[in-house]
Design a protein around this motif. Sequence first.
Motif, PDB file in Angstrom:
ATOM      1  N   GLN A 147     -40.680 -38.861  22.517  1.00 27.35           N
ATOM      2  CA  GLN A 147     -39.297 -38.481  22.215  1.00 27.35           C
ATOM      3  C   GLN A 147     -38.862 -37.277  23.054  1.00 27.35           C
ATOM      4  O   GLN A 147     -37.727 -37.227  23.538  1.00 27.35           O
ATOM      5  CB  GLN A 147     -39.185 -38.165  20.720  1.00 27.35           C
ATOM      6  N   THR A 148     -39.800 -36.294  23.180  1.00 21.67           N
ATOM      7  CA  THR A 148     -39.470 -35.122  24.014  1.00 21.67           C
ATOM      8  C   THR A 148     -39.208 -35.535  25.457  1.00 21.67           C
ATOM      9  O   THR A 148     -38.247 -35.076  26.092  1.00 21.67           O
ATOM     10  CB  THR A 148     -40.618 -34.112  23.948  1.00 21.67           C
ATOM     11  N   ARG A 149     -40.082 -36.427  25.967  1.00 21.75           N
ATOM     12  CA  ARG A 149     -39.894 -36.881  27.353  1.00 21.75           C
ATOM     13  C   ARG A 149     -38.598 -37.666  27.499  1.00 21.75           C
ATOM     14  O   ARG A 149     -37.908 -37.567  28.515  1.00 21.75           O
ATOM     15  CB  ARG A 149     -41.085 -37.737  27.779  1.00 21.75           C
ATOM     16  N   GLN A 150     -38.257 -38.486  26.503  1.00 19.46           N
ATOM     17  CA  GLN A 150     -37.018 -39.261  26.578  1.00 19.46           C
ATOM     18  C   GLN A 150     -35.805 -38.342  26.612  1.00 19.46           C
ATOM     19  O   GLN A 150     -34.838 -38.597  27.333  1.00 19.46           O
ATOM     20  CB  GLN A 150     -36.936 -40.230  25.394  1.00 19.46           C
ATOM     21  N   GLN A 151     -35.834 -37.255  25.802  1.00 17.48           N
ATOM     22  CA  GLN A 151     -34.723 -36.314  25.829  1.00 17.48           C
ATOM     23  C   GLN A 151     -34.626 -35.632  27.191  1.00 17.48           C
ATOM     24  O   GLN A 151     -33.529 -35.442  27.731  1.00 17.48           O
ATOM     25  CB  GLN A 151     -34.923 -35.274  24.715  1.00 17.48           C
TER      26      GLN A 151
END
Length: 745
Positions: A428-432
Amino acid sequence: MALLAALSLLAYLGAGALAKERLGLHLQRQVVLRALQLGQPLLEGERSVRRLHQEWQLRASQPVPADLRERFARLFARGDDGVWRLRPEQVDAQWRPTFYLQHGQSGPDDDMRWRALLSHQLLSERGPALVPPHFSAYVDFVERGLMVYSRGIDWGRGATPQTNNFDYPTMQGSDPARNPQRRLFWTPVYYDGEAKAWMVSVIQPLDWQGRWVGTVGHDLALDTLLRSVSERVEPGFTVMVFNPEGALIAHPALAERIAKAQGQLERAQSGDPQVQEAWTLMRLHLGKEEGLALSEDGERLVAWARMPGPGWWAVEVADVALINRTALRQFSPYIALCGLVALALGLWLQRRLVRSRVQKPLEGLGEAIATLRSGRLPLPIGPIGSAGWQGEGELARIGTAFDQMTLELGQRRAQDAAHAEALQREVQTRQQAEADLRALNESLERRIEERTLALRELNEGLQRSLLQLQAAQQELVQKETLAGLGALVAGVAHELNTPLGNALLAGTTAQEISRALQEELTRGRARRSEVLQLGEKLQSALELIGGALQRSVELVRGFKQVAVDRASLQRRRFLLHEVTQEVVGLFALAHKRQAYRFEVDLPDDVALDSHPGAYGQVLTNLLQNAVVHGFEGRSEGLVRIHLLRRSAARIELEVADDGRGIAPEHLGSVFKPFFTTRMGQGGSGLGLHIVYSLVTGALGGRIEVTSEVGKGCRFRLDLPLVAPEELSAGDAEPAPAPSADSPAR
């Protein structure tokens, strides 16, 4: 007493047989549980590799980014030793993969760059969540490269020009020649010197766009498995692990010998008869995933079960004599008591004791194993558990061992869940971050579009200016050509003065002789000798008129042919020697007052299918260049035109003069438009540029110049015998640079 002793003996034997049966069942169930426990990390490794392979293929199917080379260059660079690695500022072994690639001086192509880029991105996102529990996660490349994440280890730094992963079992097992079905496979056990641990690798061949490009894999440390084999094993029980070929992977008493045998000890080299006996009993039942057998001498029970993952076998060997002693130790007091009270009560009590102390705990164990196999964790069954395994006997210790294994399995599942949750948060962090990056990219793209529009408008303005410059240049070239024709006209006109003047003078003389002859004949007094004398004079005058007129006709015919050819690029077949003589002859007429010599040494049988006008203009400009520049300040000079070589399709001519030559700093610019050393003194700078344009354009050939100051200049023309049909200006070759050892004027 004898009967009571006999009944007690029978009761003892019956209890021993029942205990042996129940303990055999327990032994088999325990080895099944042990196989599940030992194989759980291996099974998770298989699942993880498949997920990693699926994600790699999904990302590889996305469009290749337009700025692929720039991204690759920001991450990777070739070292001084020729090995490609991550740039030093990009190395973060704690959270990102490291990389090496043996790809020579030329470097990787775009296909390899794309695979390296997406592998780095994938392992940067997934690696920290996969390591641990696995030792490493990596992508091999058939180009002798490796992208690997193993926390805290920089594999790229340790790579040398001799490092070659292509000879590893991971790559050999992925070769389509050895693995045509492209199946996931396991390597043999090996010792990793970098990690200082025994390892096994699970590998999925990596194919992309119909070809083999590498592997996706995990390395798994076997320390936990080896400790589980050696620890918490009761006296009389031996635990061992075989690979599918029957070599020993783990054995509590043979660890050193297995290590010396590179992790796989052959049975014949073990020196332990129980090892060979256990494998022999298994071979009789290899069609089953699990089994139980009694040795031929009846002294040992052997239980086995196949482990998930690489298909290894977990084996436990139990000493039957120990089982009998256990039964005797637990049941003999009750048998003696029952024999004293009553035979019936003793038998009933023995049955109750066997049920409560053996059967019920083993049934509880069976239920716990069934619960575990269904995916749920059972309640404890040991001394304080629900199955009522009281005391400190063998069964109580077995229950304790089972509870310990169940607890470890639960802890591992909890760790897996925690790792999965951490991976989800990381994703999720990478997607953001990717969303923020996309927004930044869109902003940059808009700025680039605005800059591109401005550059396009500037380019259009420059193109208009270029077209105007080209039009002006074409007009100057046309004027230069017409000026050359004007010089020819002046020379021919001057040359025609002499024969036409002679013809006029001879015509006047012939008229006077004709009138005198007519008067003599009219008077009738003409003598024969006078008539013959006047006739001879008249004949001489007429011959002089004919010769002068013939010379004038030849001059006019030659000029007409040259002028027609020069005024257009009409294509026709012509003799090289003939056209050359016409051009040189007319040029010599225009300069006959100077003591210049023009020699033509060409064979008579060389015919060209080309443009004689263009060829004549080339010769004229070269001759004019020699006279104006080469012979400047001189009253004499020699220009020689001769054939250097001749083939079935081409000829090579040389136009050489003995003038003052070309200065070295000017030699590379003589064919450029408007270049002249006589600017403001009558030089236009277009003469040799027209020569170059006609030779490489209409004539379809090549031209080069060599010179040495004070020793003249040589122009070599390489021409095809058949000119090309069409050749646009854009197809012309660039002006050739003169040879470095030839100074110029």
